[in-house]
Design an enzyme around this catalytic site. Structure first.
Site, PDB file in Angstrom:
ATOM      1  N   CYS A  95      32.628  25.193  17.898  1.00  0.00           N
ATOM      2  CA  CYS A  95      32.401  25.883  16.615  1.00  0.00           C
ATOM      3  C   CYS A  95      31.957  25.024  15.479  1.00  0.00           C
ATOM      4  O   CYS A  95      31.351  24.026  15.920  1.00  0.00           O
ATOM      5  CB  CYS A  95      34.127  26.174  16.233  1.00  0.00           C
ATOM      6  SG  CYS A  95      34.827  27.092  17.612  1.00  0.00           S
ATOM      7  N   ASP A 113      43.692  26.593  23.321  1.00  0.00           N
ATOM      8  CA  ASP A 113      44.009  25.134  23.026  1.00  0.00           C
ATOM      9  C   ASP A 113      44.227  24.661  21.647  1.00  0.00           C
ATOM     10  O   ASP A 113      44.790  23.707  21.273  1.00  0.00           O
ATOM     11  CB  ASP A 113      42.870  24.349  23.845  1.00  0.00           C
ATOM     12  CG  ASP A 113      41.487  24.650  22.952  1.00  0.00           C
ATOM     13  OD1 ASP A 113      41.324  25.815  22.478  1.00  0.00           O
ATOM     14  OD2 ASP A 113      40.538  23.908  23.467  1.00  0.00           O
ATOM     15  N   SER A 144      26.871  19.624  31.948  1.00  0.00           N
ATOM     16  CA  SER A 144      25.588  18.663  31.888  1.00  0.00           C
ATOM     17  C   SER A 144      25.906  17.297  32.626  1.00  0.00           C
ATOM     18  O   SER A 144      27.279  17.118  32.665  1.00  0.00           O
ATOM     19  CB  SER A 144      25.374  18.417  30.556  1.00  0.00           C
ATOM     20  OG  SER A 144      24.537  17.312  30.447  1.00  0.00           O
ATOM     21  N   GLY A 145      25.213  16.781  33.124  1.00  0.00           N
ATOM     22  CA  GLY A 145      25.395  15.525  33.890  1.00  0.00           C
ATOM     23  C   GLY A 145      25.215  14.359  32.900  1.00  0.00           C
ATOM     24  O   GLY A 145      25.222  13.249  33.698  1.00  0.00           O
TER      25      GLY A 145
END
Length: 609
Positions: free
Chosen positions: A2, A104, A380-381
């Site tokens: 956000c 969350d 993502s790695g």
């Protein structure tokens, strides 16, 4: 993921013009949160919060922000994800907390209400948030340990005011006057990014990773960030506390596999589909294979970026990525990017680039592809090289650091002699002797675009001197690794707290958010790093090769043995070829140095009031 914005008037009441200004700040970040927006003003009229939401967990209105807990004492704006929120929710429920929804964010605000500052050490995730305590009239702002999520702040000339926002360019909307930071420009030319807490402007600062701010109404003292997490000290603590001692290579591989699967599972928890960025590299290939094993989300969806200039060449990542996607049964989408695409999109890339960077365009395009494929979240790695020693720096920096320190005294005369001959070839080579003998000096030589002695050629001498003094580069580098003695761990701390934090993570944020995409990084996870800490020390020293052996569906030998290639190289060349070549001698050639010299003034032009 956000965008948050905050104004805190510590010594007066908020005026209407400040509320209008807060709206402009929030509007500048609308792409970060296209699903909903919200505003809130405290009863004492000292604090105003605004939020742009990209709904990932609990898509109902119960996840809307700004959010207050039932008593009304605490109100929050939050950017990020808490991956262990279900576990924390259970702990809080046992304490009698009754939840209204399943987000969350609600767990986070109740965690602060229950544990205060200590809640930070309980959080597993990426986060930047601001919480208001209406009883104590205290504002609490905090940022995650690795700095995955950004948070910037600035002081206002009136009412003892302090601004917060998720982006520099948004925060600039609140400031009537800004002055260019000498440290920001000098830092950018040295690194290709601006090291925190600096930004391009003196008035705007980054809240450093692993830090918090506590501000109280009525106080006028200078805000002072305080550290809540130290990566070097934590590595020592984690290594000492671990009882794991692998008995065999299979035992080691099983442990790494379990740890990776745990992080992958945590990072795939969402109420929307989660995809994966898939290249031919070991990091993304391993994560894609483990995502396919994980059952916490829908069937695997993968996206791959290809460069037309690399098609059918060694650097082309598409064939191996496509082959693996087929073996995994993934829904796979490929985007090809050409020079004409980049030149067409360059103005937009500069506009969404929150701070100047020589990198990030590759993430911009693969995030665009993910968004076009209907994804709101992608894996993502990023982080594998920093943790598992995948860069050349893990070999080169210890070698340079091991050279006798007395060579530094010969270094400056040697540089003065060699520099004129190396300027348009390998200018940094002139500093090998001067920057040997310590890890901080060797790392600076390895990573820098321009060395400090070169800045007078690309900056006014006064600006260069002012910027270098403020940056205090070598002492800051030294403090990043001084707590550990192991050479490989020193490099890991340097890479993760400088290159990864200030370049890769920051670029990942603006480039993904430009397409309303949340990017998650399972290899940059506190729990995973805690488990790997003892394995990065001798005699175990786990590598990326061990990581690549963890999926049930084995990676091919071609994937495992593939030489690491430079993903962003064509973009720097495209830029260099498209602009006035008159700057070539000034910057010492084409490539990243040329890109950096010309990019910075163009970026400054994108700041609009």
């Amino acid at each position: 993921m956000c965008g948050l914005s905050v104004f805190f008037a510590r010594t007066a009441l908020i005026t209407e013009d400040k509320l209008q200004c807060l709206q402009r700040v929030s509007d500048r970040m609308s792409v970060r949160g296209p699903d909903s927006s919200g505003h809130w003003v405290s009863a004492c009229n000292r604090l105003a919060l605004a939020h742009r939401r990209l709904a990932i967990q609990d898509l109902s209105p119960a996840g809307h922000q700004p959010m207050s807990e039932p008593s009304g004492r605490y109100t929050i704006v939050f950017n990020g994800e808490i991956y262990n929120f279900s576990e924390l929710r259970s702990q809080l429920a046992q304490r009698g907390v009754v939840f209204q929804g399943h987000s969350d964010t609600e767990v986070l605000i109740h965690s602060y209400a229950a544990w205060g500052l200590d809640c930070l050490s309980r959080l597993r995730g990426m986060f930047a948030f601001v919480i208001w305590d209406a009883v104590e009239h205290v504002l609490f702002a905090a940022r995650d340990a690795f700095g995955i999520k950004p948070l910037y702040w600035a002081q206002d000339a009136t009412a003892g005011g302090v601004w917060f926002a998720s982006q520099v360019k948004a925060l600039a909307m609140a400031l009537p006057r800004m002055t260019e930071s000498a440290a920001g420009r000098a830092g950018f030319l040295i690194w290709g990014h601006i090291p925190e807490p600096f930004t391009p402007f003196n008035e705007i600062r980054a809240l450093p990773a692993g830090h918090y701010l506590l501000l109280r109404a009525g106080e006028t003292s200078q805000p002072t960030p305080r550290r809540w997490f130290d990566l070097g000290a934590s590595f020592i603590e984690w290594s000492a506390a671990s009882s794991f001692r692998p008995k065999s290579e299979a035992d080691l591989c099983d442990y790494v596999r379990y740890s990776l699967l745990d992080s992958v599972h945590a990072h795939r928890i969402a109420d929307v589909p989660v995809g994966v960025f898939l290249s031919a590299g070991l990091d993304s290939s391993t994560l894609a294979a483990l995502c396919a094993e994980d059952g916490s989300n829908d069937n695997l969806r993968a996206v791959t970026l290809g460069f037309s200039e690399y098609r059918a060449r060694l650097q082309d990542e598409v064939p191996l990525a496509t082959e693996l996607a087929e073996r995994l049964g993934a829904k796979h989408t490929v985007m090809w990017v050409s020079k004409s695409d980049f030149l067409r999109d360059f103005d937009h890339i500069l506009d969404v680039m929150d701070q100047p960077s020589i990198d990030g365009a590759n993430t911009y395009y693969v995030s665009k592809l993910a968004h076009q494929s209907g994804l709101k979240v992608a894996i993502s790695g990023l982080g594998g090289d920093e943790l598992f020693g995948g860069y050349g720096s893990f070999r080169q920096v210890p070698q340079l650091a091991a050279l006798p320190s007395f060579l530094q005294y010969l270094g400056r005369p040697a540089r003065a002699l060699l520099e004129p001959f190396l300027l348009n070839w390998k200018p940094k080579l002139a500093g090998v002797l001067e920057y040997s003998g310590s890890y901080e000096r060797a790392y600076l030589l390895r990573r820098a675009l321009f060395m400090p002695w070169e800045l007078h050629r690309v900056l006014e001498p006064e600006q260069a001197a002012e910027g270098l003094a403020a940056l205090s580069t070598l002492p800051q580098l030294r403090s990043s690794h001084a707590s550990v003695s192991d050479g490989q761990l020193k490099v890991s701390l340097l890479e993760s707290q400088w290159y990864m934090r200030n370049q890769l993570l920051r670029d990942s944020d603006w480039a993904s958010m430009a397409h309303s995409l949340e990017l998650r990084v399972p290899l940059v996870d506190l729990e995973f790093w805690r488990r790997m800490a003892p394995l990065r020390l001798k005699p175990t020293r786990v590598s990326k090769q061990v990581m690549a052996q963890t999926p049930r569906l084995a990676l091919t030998l071609e994937q495992i043995r593939r030489k690491k290639t430079g993903f962003a190289i064509p973009i720097t060349r495209w830029f260099a070829e498209s602009i006035n070549e008159g700057e070539q001698n000034l910057s010492g050639g084409l490539g990243f140095r040329h890109w950096a010299v010309n990019l910075y003034p163009r970026w400054l032009q994108t700041i609009k009031k």
